[in-house]
Design a protein around this motif. Structure first.
Motif, mmCIF file in Angstrom:
data_model
loop_
_atom_site.group_PDB
_atom_site.id
_atom_site.type_symbol
_atom_site.label_atom_id
_atom_site.label_comp_id
_atom_site.label_asym_id
_atom_site.label_seq_id
_atom_site.Cartn_x
_atom_site.Cartn_y
_atom_site.Cartn_z
ATOM 1 N N PRO A 298 -2.900 6.348 -2.097
ATOM 2 C CA PRO A 298 -3.344 6.558 -0.717
ATOM 3 C C PRO A 298 -2.749 7.810 -0.069
ATOM 4 O O PRO A 298 -3.433 8.482 0.708
ATOM 5 C CB PRO A 298 -2.878 5.289 0.004
ATOM 6 C CG PRO A 298 -2.805 4.254 -1.070
ATOM 7 C CD PRO A 298 -2.377 4.996 -2.308
ATOM 8 N N LEU B 164 -4.828 10.696 -1.355
ATOM 9 C CA LEU B 164 -6.184 10.661 -0.810
ATOM 10 C C LEU B 164 -6.215 10.986 0.680
ATOM 11 O O LEU B 164 -7.179 11.574 1.174
ATOM 12 C CB LEU B 164 -6.820 9.295 -1.068
ATOM 13 C CG LEU B 164 -7.141 8.972 -2.529
ATOM 14 C CD1 LEU B 164 -7.551 7.515 -2.679
ATOM 15 C CD2 LEU B 164 -8.231 9.907 -3.060
ATOM 16 N N TYR C 154 -13.097 6.103 -8.438
ATOM 17 C CA TYR C 154 -11.939 5.516 -9.099
ATOM 18 C C TYR C 154 -12.077 4.000 -9.209
ATOM 19 O O TYR C 154 -11.707 3.410 -10.227
ATOM 20 C CB TYR C 154 -10.643 5.886 -8.376
ATOM 21 C CG TYR C 154 -10.379 7.377 -8.297
ATOM 22 C CD1 TYR C 154 -10.802 8.247 -9.294
ATOM 23 C CD2 TYR C 154 -9.713 7.915 -7.210
ATOM 24 C CE1 TYR C 154 -10.563 9.607 -9.213
ATOM 25 C CE2 TYR C 154 -9.464 9.284 -7.124
ATOM 26 C CZ TYR C 154 -9.897 10.122 -8.131
ATOM 27 O OH TYR C 154 -9.657 11.474 -8.042
ATOM 28 N N ALA C 155 -12.615 3.372 -8.191
ATOM 29 C CA ALA C 155 -12.820 1.917 -8.231
ATOM 30 C C ALA C 155 -13.816 1.549 -9.324
ATOM 31 O O ALA C 155 -13.630 0.556 -10.042
ATOM 32 C CB ALA C 155 -13.303 1.416 -6.873
ATOM 33 N N ALA D 21 -5.618 7.749 -7.221
ATOM 34 C CA ALA D 21 -6.012 6.859 -6.128
ATOM 35 C C ALA D 21 -4.864 6.552 -5.166
ATOM 36 O O ALA D 21 -5.033 5.735 -4.254
ATOM 37 C CB ALA D 21 -6.565 5.553 -6.708
ATOM 38 N N ARG E 278 -12.650 11.962 0.112
ATOM 39 C CA ARG E 278 -11.837 10.746 -0.037
ATOM 40 C C ARG E 278 -12.715 9.537 -0.338
ATOM 41 O O ARG E 278 -12.430 8.761 -1.250
ATOM 42 C CB ARG E 278 -11.010 10.523 1.233
ATOM 43 C CG ARG E 278 -10.094 9.325 1.154
ATOM 44 C CD ARG E 278 -9.165 9.218 2.356
ATOM 45 N NE ARG E 278 -9.839 9.295 3.635
ATOM 46 C CZ ARG E 278 -9.755 10.305 4.500
ATOM 47 N NH1 ARG E 278 -9.008 11.357 4.223
ATOM 48 N NH2 ARG E 278 -10.403 10.287 5.637
ATOM 49 N N THR E 279 -13.825 9.389 0.388
ATOM 50 C CA THR E 279 -14.733 8.264 0.190
ATOM 51 C C THR E 279 -15.365 8.314 -1.199
ATOM 52 O O THR E 279 -15.412 7.305 -1.912
ATOM 53 C CB THR E 279 -15.823 8.251 1.279
ATOM 54 O OG1 THR E 279 -15.173 8.131 2.546
ATOM 55 C CG2 THR E 279 -16.806 7.117 1.086
ATOM 56 N N THR F 38 -12.623 7.621 -3.910
ATOM 57 C CA THR F 38 -12.197 6.210 -3.871
ATOM 58 C C THR F 38 -13.218 5.332 -4.577
ATOM 59 O O THR F 38 -12.857 4.459 -5.374
ATOM 60 C CB THR F 38 -11.983 5.755 -2.416
ATOM 61 O OG1 THR F 38 -10.939 6.554 -1.843
ATOM 62 C CG2 THR F 38 -11.590 4.290 -2.350
#
Length: 166
Positions: free
Chosen positions: A121, A124, A139-140, A119, A132-133, A136
């Motif tokens: 930045p 990414l 991973y969240a 993750a 990327r979206t 992200t």
């Protein structure tokens, strides 16, 4: 007679060789990710077993090494357990995957370091927007299921992540 255990340097060499020629989603040599995860585990106070598991964390999942190799490797059982805990199975849902990580001593720290690098930045930023979206969000979700926050982890979770701190 007891078989000698692989040293951390030998585990690193095996992991680098197993992933030789592979690249990550950004086109970087895959060994850079393995090194970053191992360094992250070390920086978070992980044990040598956790660092070894970090070097091998994607080997079975990516097919770089077989489950049979792992089963027969001259590694402590906790290393094998951590590697298998962070190895996502085909068709496995995230709650089952994260529950296995949480149930395996030492595995949470390995996965936390893996997620931190995945993750990042800077990593990414070089991916196409849709990828990327998607990553992200993924991973969240995994971080949430593992109760990983940006702050200091509770003592109970820190101890579970690093059994040697008990």
């Amino acid at each position: 007679m007891t078989t000698p255990r692989l040293t951390l340097a030998e585990v690193e060499a095996i992991a680098r060789e197993a992933h030789a020629g592979q690249t990550d989603k950004a086109g970087r040599p895959y060994a850079e990710h393995l090194a970053a995860v191992a360094d992250g585990v070390r920086a978070r106070g992980g044990s040598e077993e956790q660092i070894a598991a970090a070097w091998l964390h994607d080997a079975v999942e990516d097919g770089a090494l077989s489950r049979r190799w792992l089963d027969g490797a001259a590694l402590p059982q906790p290393v094998k357990d951590m590697v298998l805990a962070v190895t996502k199975q085909d068709g496995e849902d995230l709650p089952a995957y994260t529950a296995r990580i949480l149930a395996t001593p030492g595995a949470l720290l390995v996965k936390e370091s893996d997620l931190a690098h995945n993750a990042d930045p800077a990593r990414l930023a070089v991916l196409e927007a849709a990828t990327r979206t998607r990553l992200t969000a993924k991973y969240a979700q995994v971080r949430e299921l593992l109760s990983l926050t940006d702050g200091e982890p509770p003592v109970e979770r820190r101890n579970q992540a690093n059994p040697s701190s008990r």
